[in-house]
Design an enzyme around this catalytic site. Structure first.
Site, PDB file in Angstrom:
ATOM      1  N   TRP A  34       0.858  -1.188   0.000  1.00 36.82           N
ATOM      2  CA  TRP A  34       0.000   0.000   0.000  1.00 36.82           C
ATOM      3  C   TRP A  34       0.892   1.236   0.000  1.00 36.82           C
ATOM      4  CZ3 TRP A  34      -3.045  -4.099   0.819  1.00 36.82           C
ATOM      5  CH2 TRP A  34      -4.418  -3.973   0.608  1.00 36.82           C
ATOM      6  N   ASN A  35       0.423   2.261  -0.691  1.00 36.15           N
ATOM      7  CA  ASN A  35       1.245   3.446  -0.950  1.00 36.15           C
ATOM      8  C   ASN A  35       1.701   4.165   0.318  1.00 36.15           C
ATOM      9  OD1 ASN A  35       1.957   6.140  -1.683  1.00 36.15           O
ATOM     10  ND2 ASN A  35       0.937   5.908  -3.638  1.00 36.15           N
ATOM     11  N   ASP A  37       1.170   3.532   3.448  1.00 37.49           N
ATOM     12  CA  ASP A  37       1.698   2.594   4.456  1.00 37.49           C
ATOM     13  C   ASP A  37       3.201   2.415   4.267  1.00 37.49           C
ATOM     14  OD1 ASP A  37      -1.268   1.661   4.060  1.00 37.49           O
ATOM     15  OD2 ASP A  37      -0.648   0.695   5.916  1.00 37.49           O
ATOM     16  N   TYR A  82      -7.536 -11.253  -0.300  1.00 31.33           N
ATOM     17  CA  TYR A  82      -7.926  -9.834  -0.347  1.00 31.33           C
ATOM     18  C   TYR A  82      -8.958  -9.599  -1.437  1.00 31.33           C
ATOM     19  CZ  TYR A  82      -7.840  -4.773  -0.605  1.00 31.33           C
ATOM     20  OH  TYR A  82      -8.219  -3.452  -0.598  1.00 31.33           O
ATOM     21  N   GLN A 103      -3.114   7.676  -3.351  1.00 29.41           N
ATOM     22  CA  GLN A 103      -3.284   7.779  -1.892  1.00 29.41           C
ATOM     23  C   GLN A 103      -2.486   9.005  -1.424  1.00 29.41           C
ATOM     24  OE1 GLN A 103      -2.251   4.129   0.207  1.00 29.41           O
ATOM     25  NE2 GLN A 103      -4.270   4.000   1.133  1.00 29.41           N
ATOM     26  N   GLY A 162      -7.337   7.553   1.902  1.00 27.96           N
ATOM     27  CA  GLY A 162      -6.718   6.741   2.937  1.00 27.96           C
ATOM     28  C   GLY A 162      -7.589   6.648   4.189  1.00 27.96           C
ATOM     29  N   ASP A 164     -11.012   5.666   4.764  1.00 27.31           N
ATOM     30  CA  ASP A 164     -12.086   5.072   3.972  1.00 27.31           C
ATOM     31  C   ASP A 164     -13.521   5.453   4.349  1.00 27.31           C
ATOM     32  OD1 ASP A 164      -9.709   3.847   3.287  1.00 27.31           O
ATOM     33  OD2 ASP A 164     -10.461   1.812   3.407  1.00 27.31           O
ATOM     34  N   TRP A 351     -12.445   4.674  10.548  1.00 24.95           N
ATOM     35  CA  TRP A 351     -12.111   6.113  10.470  1.00 24.95           C
ATOM     36  C   TRP A 351     -13.212   6.996  11.042  1.00 24.95           C
ATOM     37  CZ3 TRP A 351      -7.439   8.062   9.598  1.00 24.95           C
ATOM     38  CH2 TRP A 351      -6.481   7.207   9.035  1.00 24.95           C
ATOM     39  N   GLU A 394      -3.829  -1.805  14.364  1.00 24.54           N
ATOM     40  CA  GLU A 394      -4.034  -0.892  13.229  1.00 24.54           C
ATOM     41  C   GLU A 394      -4.528   0.466  13.729  1.00 24.54           C
ATOM     42  OE1 GLU A 394      -6.878  -2.402  10.421  1.00 24.54           O
ATOM     43  OE2 GLU A 394      -6.435  -0.868   8.912  1.00 24.54           O
TER      44      GLU A 394
HETATM   45  C1  DGY Z   1      -9.315  -1.701   2.318  1.00 23.70           C
HETATM   46  O1  DGY Z   1      -9.331  -2.676   1.574  1.00 23.70           O
HETATM   47  O2  DGY Z   1     -10.011  -1.580   3.317  1.00 23.70           O
HETATM   48  C2  DGY Z   1      -8.364  -0.648   2.032  1.00 23.70           C
HETATM   49  O3  DGY Z   1      -8.406   0.357   2.985  1.00 23.70           O
HETATM   50  C3  DGY Z   1      -8.487  -0.075   0.667  1.00 23.70           C
HETATM   51  O4  DGY Z   1      -7.341   0.670   0.485  1.00 23.70           O
END
Ligand code: DGY
Length: 429
Positions: A34-35, A37, A82, A103, A162, A164, A351, A394
């Site tokens: 991820w960018n 990150d 994923y 991002q 970023g 979400d 978030w 996280e």
């Molecule tokens: C996710 O998959 O939840 C990510 O945040 C997308 O970037």
């Protein structure tokens, strides 16, 4: 666990999430690069392996698109754990399979830090090699995320911010028509408690936005014109403004006269534009839906990044200090991602309330640079306390310190090593 043990654990997390030059955010939930990150992770590596720190960012730029964009996810290998993977994105803009948007561009700022803290002086050469890619990426943001040259950056997808499921996106997201999506199975909720993740209504729309962009082949000019979601974001705007200041510093040190002049213009444009996100009644910067002109009505942790962006006039500083103190009287640990006085606040849902270590790091830098060392230190101490209590989660509850989302998280470990750890503070003193 003692702080020294936490230092060791943080290094182990980075090493174990290392895939050979790039780092995944955490196993299971996020199995790709991820960018932003990755860029924060570079700061963590830099505390014990400078070369590895540079590799992280260099590998991110290996995925840069022909039009200049640096994507938010690089799918270097297929991983069925994923969703949505590369076939759903359907992109073809760069040398590696990737997602279709970007991002927050923290790279220029972190690269400057790597140069500033490099004892050997050789870092400037690696920065010089990355400079053309950085320039191209920043030009891409200005062309396609600020197509009317207003000096604010919009995001075309909540994931591009970023942040979400931020309440700021709710209205604009509800307005997105759910269409062109195949039946799908989410994977995130099999890794993490669904109560800590976005709702299904959000996911339906996340995928509908992707379909709309896929229908115009991810052509950035068409996306800017037709994407059903186009919201000016104070977070990405402030991070970009800050990144331009750091890019200017790098270009000056490298003697790049033309780039210096170009970046100075960008900074002037962004300084003027960012002010249009100021909400007079709330006394903070907020998001604006560029399709409808509607301003959001809540303060997010990104509102505090005005100082990180260098917008540190007296009025902004005193307004943000007042919000800071009000929020500190409501929650035990700063900075919740959304205002705890707002009706949309939820302390454990991603978030919509939780504290994120890397946001605290940026907010604290802004306060410190604006001369407010006390509030900056409160953010560091709170971040350290959260990690000491719940490990490298996280994100964290601002009320109870409970860790949430994924565990053994790379950027939380990196931020511990580069800033929050008491041993780091002792070294710096
Ligand atoms: C996710 O998959 O939840 C990510 O945040 C997308 O970037």
């Amino acid at each position: 666990m003692s702080d020294t043990d936490l230092d060791t654990t943080a290094r182990t997390i980075l090493t174990e999430n290392d895939q050979g030059g790039y780092t995944i955010p955490t196993k299971g939930l996020y199995p790709y690069q991820w960018n932003w990150d990755s860029v924060f992770v570079a700061l963590g590596f830099a505390t014990f392996d400078q070369d590895r720190a540079w590799r992280e960012i260099e590998m991110l730029f290996e995925g840069q698109w022909r039009d200049g964009m640096v994507p938010h996810i690089l799918f270097r290998k297929d991983d069925p754990s994923y969703f949505p993977g590369p076939s759903v994105w359907g992109t073809d803009g760069g040398p590696l399979p990737s997602s279709g948007h970007s991002q927050p561009p923290v790279a220029a700022s972190v690269i400057r830090d790597l140069v500033d803290t490099d004892p050997s002086g050789s870092a400037l050469e690696r920065a010089a090699a990355l400079l053309p890619g950085l320039m191209q990426w920043h030009r891409w943001f200005l062309s396609y995320r600020d197509p009317k040259s207003q000096g604010v950056l919009a995001v075309i997808h909540p994931w591009e911010s970023g942040r979400d499921n931020l309440p700021d996106w709710d209205d604009a997201l509800r307005a997105v028509e759910v269409k062109d999506i195949e039946p799908y199975e989410r994977k995130d909720t099999s890794h993490v408690d669904p109560a800590m993740r976005p709702h299904k209504e959000d996911y339906d729309r996340y995928l509908s936005i992707m379909s709309a962009c896929r229908n115009v082949d991810w052509d950035p000019a068409k996306v800017a014109k037709t994407c059903p979601f186009f919201v000016a974001d104070p977070g990405i705007t402030f991070i970009f403004l800050r990144a331009n200041r750091d890019l200017l510093n790098l270009a000056e040190r490298l003697g790049k006269t033309e780039e210096v002049a170009e970046i100075q213009n960008w900074i002037a444009r962004m300084e003027t534009g960012a002010k249009t996100l100021w909400h007079d009644e709330l006394k903070a910067h907020v998001a604006v839906d560029q399709r409808t002109g509607k301003m959001t009505n809540g303060i997010s942790s990104a509102s505090f990044l005005a100082l990180y962006a260098g917008l540190a006039d007296e009025h902004t500083i005193s307004s943000l200090q007042a919000h800071f103190d009000r929020i500190a009287s409501k929650v035990r640990y700063l900075m919740p991602s959304y205002d705890p006085d707002h009706e949309s606040y939820e302390p454990l849902r991603y978030w919509r309330g939780p504290v994120w270590a890397m946001i605290n790091y940026m907010i604290a830098r802004g306060f410190a640079e604006a001369g407010d060392a006390v509030r900056a230190e409160k953010l560091r101490a709170d971040t350290a306390a959260l990690i000491e209590t719940s490990g490298f989660a996280e994100y964290f509850s601002p009320e109870t310190a409970e860790g949430a989302g994924g565990g053994t998280f790379s950027w939380t470990a990196a931020i511990w090593l580069t800033w929050a750890s008491p041993s780091h503070v002792e070294k710096a003193a």
